[in-house]
Design a protein around this motif. Structure first.
Motif, PDB file in Angstrom:
ATOM      1  N   ARG A  54       0.836  -1.190   0.000  1.00 55.21           N
ATOM      2  CA  ARG A  54       0.000   0.000   0.000  1.00 55.21           C
ATOM      3  C   ARG A  54       0.882   1.255   0.000  1.00 55.21           C
ATOM      4  N   HIS A  55       1.571   1.484   1.122  1.00 54.45           N
ATOM      5  CA  HIS A  55       2.480   2.635   1.213  1.00 54.45           C
ATOM      6  C   HIS A  55       3.843   2.299   0.633  1.00 54.45           C
ATOM      7  N   LEU A  56       4.147   1.008   0.670  1.00 55.40           N
ATOM      8  CA  LEU A  56       5.494   0.534   0.405  1.00 55.40           C
ATOM      9  C   LEU A  56       5.351  -0.646  -0.546  1.00 55.40           C
ATOM     10  N   ALA A  57       6.033  -0.597  -1.677  1.00 51.10           N
ATOM     11  CA  ALA A  57       5.929  -1.740  -2.594  1.00 51.10           C
ATOM     12  C   ALA A  57       7.317  -2.156  -3.013  1.00 51.10           C
ATOM     13  N   MET A  58       7.422  -3.389  -3.490  1.00 50.77           N
ATOM     14  CA  MET A  58       8.765  -3.880  -3.774  1.00 50.77           C
ATOM     15  C   MET A  58       8.815  -4.684  -5.062  1.00 50.77           C
ATOM     16  N   VAL A  59       9.996  -4.660  -5.681  1.00 47.58           N
ATOM     17  CA  VAL A  59      10.284  -5.484  -6.851  1.00 47.58           C
ATOM     18  C   VAL A  59      11.591  -6.197  -6.557  1.00 47.58           C
ATOM     19  N   THR A  76      -3.302 -14.743 -18.766  1.00 51.23           N
ATOM     20  CA  THR A  76      -2.191 -15.706 -18.850  1.00 51.23           C
ATOM     21  C   THR A  76      -1.663 -16.012 -17.450  1.00 51.23           C
ATOM     22  N   TYR A  77      -0.953 -17.144 -17.372  1.00 48.66           N
ATOM     23  CA  TYR A  77      -0.320 -17.545 -16.119  1.00 48.66           C
ATOM     24  C   TYR A  77       1.159 -17.142 -16.156  1.00 48.66           C
ATOM     25  N   PRO A  78       1.762 -16.907 -14.978  1.00 48.41           N
ATOM     26  CA  PRO A  78       3.150 -16.438 -14.946  1.00 48.41           C
ATOM     27  C   PRO A  78       4.121 -17.287 -15.782  1.00 48.41           C
ATOM     28  N   HIS A  79       3.946 -18.624 -15.775  1.00 49.33           N
ATOM     29  CA  HIS A  79       4.945 -19.444 -16.477  1.00 49.33           C
ATOM     30  C   HIS A  79       4.876 -19.272 -17.987  1.00 49.33           C
ATOM     31  N   GLN A  80       3.799 -18.661 -18.471  1.00 49.62           N
ATOM     32  CA  GLN A  80       3.700 -18.460 -19.919  1.00 49.62           C
ATOM     33  C   GLN A  80       4.449 -17.205 -20.366  1.00 49.62           C
ATOM     34  N   LEU A  81       4.970 -16.456 -19.401  1.00 52.25           N
ATOM     35  CA  LEU A  81       5.656 -15.210 -19.728  1.00 52.25           C
ATOM     36  C   LEU A  81       7.167 -15.376 -19.623  1.00 52.25           C
ATOM     37  N   SER A  82       7.904 -14.519 -20.330  1.00 54.98           N
ATOM     38  CA  SER A  82       9.364 -14.544 -20.213  1.00 54.98           C
ATOM     39  C   SER A  82       9.782 -13.821 -18.928  1.00 54.98           C
ATOM     40  N   GLY A  83      11.073 -13.926 -18.580  1.00 48.67           N
ATOM     41  CA  GLY A  83      11.573 -13.299 -17.358  1.00 48.67           C
ATOM     42  C   GLY A  83      11.301 -11.803 -17.322  1.00 48.67           C
ATOM     43  N   GLY A  84      11.544 -11.133 -18.436  1.00 53.18           N
ATOM     44  CA  GLY A  84      11.341  -9.688 -18.508  1.00 53.18           C
ATOM     45  C   GLY A  84       9.867  -9.324 -18.385  1.00 53.18           C
ATOM     46  N   ASP A 120      15.003  -4.251  -5.565  1.00 51.86           N
ATOM     47  CA  ASP A 120      16.248  -4.916  -5.177  1.00 51.86           C
ATOM     48  C   ASP A 120      16.773  -5.718  -6.356  1.00 51.86           C
ATOM     49  N   GLU A 121      17.805  -5.207  -7.004  1.00 52.39           N
ATOM     50  CA  GLU A 121      18.401  -5.842  -8.185  1.00 52.39           C
ATOM     51  C   GLU A 121      17.328  -6.281  -9.179  1.00 52.39           C
ATOM     52  N   PRO A 122      16.446  -5.364  -9.588  1.00 47.67           N
ATOM     53  CA  PRO A 122      15.305  -5.802 -10.391  1.00 47.67           C
ATOM     54  C   PRO A 122      15.685  -6.284 -11.783  1.00 47.67           C
ATOM     55  N   THR A 123      16.858  -5.898 -12.277  1.00 49.42           N
ATOM     56  CA  THR A 123      17.189  -6.240 -13.663  1.00 49.42           C
ATOM     57  C   THR A 123      18.426  -7.115 -13.773  1.00 49.42           C
ATOM     58  N   THR A 124      18.947  -7.573 -12.636  1.00 47.82           N
ATOM     59  CA  THR A 124      20.194  -8.334 -12.664  1.00 47.82           C
ATOM     60  C   THR A 124      20.048  -9.642 -13.432  1.00 47.82           C
ATOM     61  N   ALA A 125      18.862 -10.254 -13.344  1.00 49.42           N
ATOM     62  CA  ALA A 125      18.674 -11.541 -14.009  1.00 49.42           C
ATOM     63  C   ALA A 125      18.227 -11.372 -15.461  1.00 49.42           C
ATOM     64  N   LEU A 126      18.144 -10.138 -15.927  1.00 49.51           N
ATOM     65  CA  LEU A 126      17.593  -9.902 -17.271  1.00 49.51           C
ATOM     66  C   LEU A 126      18.678  -9.567 -18.285  1.00 49.51           C
ATOM     67  N   ASP A 127      18.341  -9.777 -19.561  1.00 46.30           N
ATOM     68  CA  ASP A 127      19.242  -9.384 -20.636  1.00 46.30           C
ATOM     69  C   ASP A 127      19.323  -7.866 -20.728  1.00 46.30           C
ATOM     70  N   VAL A 128      20.407  -7.367 -21.352  1.00 45.82           N
ATOM     71  CA  VAL A 128      20.626  -5.924 -21.406  1.00 45.82           C
ATOM     72  C   VAL A 128      19.476  -5.169 -22.066  1.00 45.82           C
ATOM     73  N   THR A 129      18.993  -5.689 -23.190  1.00 41.77           N
ATOM     74  CA  THR A 129      17.928  -4.961 -23.892  1.00 41.77           C
ATOM     75  C   THR A 129      16.633  -4.982 -23.085  1.00 41.77           C
ATOM     76  N   VAL A 130      16.397  -6.084 -22.395  1.00 45.08           N
ATOM     77  CA  VAL A 130      15.201  -6.177 -21.557  1.00 45.08           C
ATOM     78  C   VAL A 130      15.364  -5.285 -20.339  1.00 45.08           C
ATOM     79  N   GLN A 131      16.591  -5.257 -19.801  1.00 47.11           N
ATOM     80  CA  GLN A 131      16.877  -4.393 -18.662  1.00 47.11           C
ATOM     81  C   GLN A 131      16.532  -2.951 -18.986  1.00 47.11           C
TER      82      GLN A 131
END
Lengths: 277, 330, 273
Positions: B87-92, B145-153, B174-185
């Motif tokens: 609500r006041h505080l959200a996280m990724v 759609t369900y989460p597993h049908q989507l890519s990481g990005g 917290d490191e929201p793009t570390t696991a992603l490819d550069v273009t997706v980042q």
């Protein structure tokens, strides 16, 4: 112009996916769709691409750990494409690999000295303690490191052990698969320097695979950019970085955040330049 | 004076081993603050303490206040915290798969986030708002759609939509793009920027990547060994670092200027491609030296460094170093 | 931190250790000869001379329990030994072979898994003659599939690691890879699976002896003691209680040991603070 040590011609690799239906044919993944390139002796060759572009498959075929569906790989004048394992010993000595994950690349149940000596033992060379100490020294680890187990080392140190193992059989070609992407920034520089120094000192040919074009640019002379199983652009790293020709490369270069550009006011919207809108 | 987030004297410890010590941190309204550090720096623990999501055997002490919330967040019980979170505080977080319920449709999850905190009056209104949010993160038509049908990005974008659903005052990434490819980042970063800008939310962005922080944030705190060693505006810290660790970190990651001159040096020449390095390794968490946490890797360390260096400067801009860089012109 | 010596491990280890000690002790000393029939003290109640009383033949129950511990351990060792010696190589083989042979191995494995263990043991008994050994070999064979499954999944994980890739790139052949890399890294799984199978084997032996297909008289066995107590279940329930308790405690001990070892060896917990 030096001889090419690695010559890849029209390499194709298809994987069958697990069947989804009894009646339909198993779907096929085209991991590589006709890849060709050459690496000359003593060259530092980079392969850049994002996840799923086929760079890992390409590496495995280069190291004869996987078979191509069609096409040809010639290493040091010998066609390895369909060579049986027992005739690959020249490749097993001359081409060595360094992997990405410093956790999973070392057997947790083996002492470091046995890990480093493994390639020597396999190839029937006497694995002397001297050689192991020499290798430890070459990668900047203390001699007593050999008595310990991998989990007693930090990520950067483990990557040094990996490098020592790769150098053990005195290879001509070093293939590094994302060797620094799992490391802390302050340690990454050390490992990059180490690889650079060793390549120079030992006259190695380096094939360096990474998702990070800026790291490849730093380490390599030439680079091939891969996308969706194909090489879309090849050139000297400076050229490719400064004046990318292919739209994908342009997108890739634009997307790399750098400190210098950020400080001159590059925004996240700028990173998306070259992206199809 | 009305900061969105105020962290004072935050200390996090496990069985008497301090993993984070005396962290002071404020984030103003709409401000984008970066928290940078390597493994063991305590940056993620700091974020988790703010969220009240520390593992059971990890204890936090100190004070964490959030504007609009009339109680202390440290030590607040789960019932109160769950009213604040989302609500006041959200996280990724870094790993988007674990943040999504694999058995629920994406649209329902986003809608539910709003229904939980009753920021939409009805299920229908929430679903409409969810569709709009997903469109905003450029994922039109994924409601069913369900989460597993989507890519990481794509998943990370869903998580972002989820985080922004209730217009939080503070978004923590917290490191929201570390696991992603550069273009997706690039895309995810841009969406984060637009998302917080549109809501005038404040952003606390945690990463190990200097360039990303410099691109996204206005102000940065550098953490090492569980302590904030330097802080200040991004341009200031990254062009005139004072703490020796910051200085070393910037030099070691600057691949650009290490390739002296034009990088196009041609074939088979081996340019001296050496990077300046910080010697040694990052110690395991809890095994940093006393006094200055960086002194066992620092070329400038002297005996004085065995005592804890005091904070020099203002709360929002300063450093903790006995032998700071650029001291002569200071 | 006390993960290395968690409560399950301590209690399980203590119980199993105690059973081993009692079994060893029974070789050199028991209160009475466990097979000595003395009709003058049939069905004696527990007393100072016979702590747990005597059975319908006047044999000392405590002595029988002590000697029975030997049977129990023997049974467990044979069954687990058979299961491990076949199951571990099969599991590793299934993990290292390409898709088709691996499928064949695992599907035939599933077939065996679907076959009731006790039925197999009874068939073995009918063909080769009822004895502790045949029963246990049968139980061992019936436990092979669960062993093979667990080991296969562990071995698959090891096969996916980069150190196996590095070993292959250095020219290591499959068999040395299995021996040098895969086996040492699934040892913890083998230990855990073995202690759980041990418990299953002890129960199976008791059941078989109860049915008359297991240990033949006069060798004392907890399961047979239970069977012989049947007719006195109401007049002298202690005859069933003591061996029943022994079986329950032994099974609990091995299960706890298995759990404890699993926690101790779980790689996800290793080297993490």
């Amino acid at each position: 112009m030096p001889e090419p040590v690695i010559q890849v011609t029209d390499l194709v690799r298809d994987y069958p996916r697990p069947r989804t239906s009894l009646f339909r044919r198993a779907p096929v993944v085209h991991a590589l769709r006709g890849v060709s390139f050459e690496v000359r002796a003593g060259e530092r060759f980079g392969i850049v691409g994002e996840s799923g572009c086929g760079k890992s498959t390409l590496l495995r075929i280069l190291a004869a750990l996987d078979r191509a569906t069609s096409g040809q790989v010639v290493v040091d004048g010998t066609d390895i494409t369909n060579l049986p394992e027992r005739r690959l010993s020249f490749l097993r000595e001359n081409l060595q690999l360094v992997f990405q994950d410093p956790m999973s690349s070392l057997d947790p149940r083996m002492r470091v000295r046995d890990i480093i000596a493994e390639p020597l033992v396999v190839q029937g060379h006497p694995a002397s303690g001297d050689r192991v100490r020499e290798l430890l020294d070459a990668v900047g680890l203390p001699p007593n490191a050999g008595d310990r187990y991998p989990h007693q080392f930090s990520g950067g140190q483990r990557q040094r052990i990996s490098i020592a193992r790769a150098l053990a059989p005195r290879p001509k070609i070093l293939v590094a698969d994302e060797p620094v992407s799992a490391l802390d920034v302050s340690v990454r520089a050390q490992v990059l320097n180490l690889i650079s120094d060793l390549v120079d000192e030992l006259d190695l040919t380096l094939v360096f695979v990474s998702h990070d074009l800026s790291v490849v640019k730093h380490v390599c002379d030439r680079v091939a950019v891969m996308n969706a199983g194909q090489i879309v652009e090849t050139g000297t790293t400076g050229e490719v970085y400064a004046t990318p020709a292919h739209p994908y490369t342009r997108r890739l270069v634009a997307a790399i955040p750098t400190l210098a550009r950020a400080l001159t006011g590059t925004t996240t919207t700028d990173l998306l330049k070259g992206a199809p809108t | 004076m009305s900061d969105v987030l105020t962290v004072q004297g935050l200390t996090v410890s496990v069985r008497d081993v301090a993993l984070v010590s005396d962290v002071e941190l404020t984030v103003g309204p709409g401000e984008r603050v970066g928290l940078i550090g390597e493994s063991g720096s305590g940056k993620s623990l700091t974020a988790l303490s703010v969220l009240g999501l520390l593992p059971e055997d990890v204890l936090a002490a100190g004070s964490v206040r959030l504007s609009g919330v009339d109680h202390e967040l440290i030590g607040a019980d789960e019932r109160r915290m769950s009213r604040v979170r989302g609500r006041h505080l959200a996280m990724v977080f870094q790993e988007p798969m674990t943040a999504l319920n694999p058995t629920m449709r994406v649209g329902d999850q986003v809608a539910e986030a709003m229904l939980i905190h009753r920021t939409r009056s009805s299920r229908r209104a929430a679903r409409i708002a969810a569709a709009e949010l997903l469109e905003l993160v450029q994922l039109p038509g994924v409601m069913r759609t369900y989460p597993h049908q989507l890519s990481g990005g794509q998943r990370q974008r869903v998580v972002l939509a989820l985080a922004l659903a209730n217009d939080p005052a503070l978004l923590i990434c917290d490191e929201p793009t570390t696991a992603l490819d550069v273009t997706v980042q690039a895309m995810v970063l841009d969406l984060i920027m637009r998302g917080v800008a549109a809501r005038e939310s404040a952003l606390l962005f945690i990463t190990h990547d200097l360039a990303v922080v410099a691109t996204v944030c206005q102000r940065v705190l550098v953490m090492y060994g569980g302590r904030v060693v330097e802080s200040g505006p991004v341009t200031e810290v990254f062009t005139r670092p004072r703490h020796r660790y910051t200085e070393g970190l910037i030099a070691a990651s600057d691949l650009e200027s290490a390739d002296s001159g034009p990088a196009d040096v041609g074939l088979a020449t081996s340019a001296p491609r050496r990077l300046p390095t910080i010697p040694g390794n990052v110690p395991p968490a809890g095994q940093f030296p006393d006094g200055c946490v960086f002194r066992n890797r620092c070329a400038h360390a002297t005996e004085t460094c065995a005592t804890l260096p005091p904070w020099t400067g203002t709360p929002t801009q300063g450093f903790a170093c006995h032998h700071p860089a650029g001291a002569s012109d200071a | 931190m006390n993960r290395r010596l968690n409560p399950s491990l301590i209690v399980g280890g203590f119980i199993v250790g105690l059973i081993v000690l009692i079994a060893l002790l029974s070789f050199i000393w028991t209160p009475y000869d466990a097979t000595l029939v003395d009709s003058s003290i049939r069905l004696a109640k527990p007393s100072w001379s016979h702590w747990f009383g005597t059975d319908k033949f006047g044999r000392d129950i405590l002595s029988q329990l002590m000697v029975g511990a030997r049977t129990t351990l023997f049974v467990g060792l044979v069954a687990v030994g058979v299961a491990a010696v076949i199951g571990v190589p099969v599991g590793i083989l299934a993990a290292m072979t390409p898709r088709w042979p691996s499928e064949v191995i695992m599907r035939s494995n599933d077939l065996l898994l679907a076959f009731p263990a006790l039925l197999l043991a009874i068939m073995f008994g009918a063909v080769f003659g009822a004895s502790t050994l045949t029963a246990m070999i049968a139980i061992g064979i019936a436990t092979v599939p669960s062993f093979a499954r667990v080991i296969r999944s562990g071995a698959l994980q090891v096969m996916r690691t980069e150190y196996v890739l590095a070993a292959r790139a250095a020219g290591r052949r499959p068999v040395p890879i299995a021996v040098r890399h895969v086996l040492p890294n699934v040892v913890s799984l083998i230990t855990v699976q073995a202690s759980v199978s041990f418990a299953i084997a002890v129960l199976a032996e008791a059941a078989l002896s109860f049915l008359g297909y297991g240990t033949a008289p006069p060798t004392p066995s907890w399961g047979r003691m239970l069977q012989e107590s049947q007719e006195f279940l109401f007049s002298a329930p202690r005859l069933a209680v003591f061996p029943g308790l022994a079986i329950a405690v032994a099974v609990l001990g091995f299960n706890l040991l298995g759990d404890g070892l699993r926690d101790r060896f779980d790689p996800r917990l290793e080297d993490r603070r």
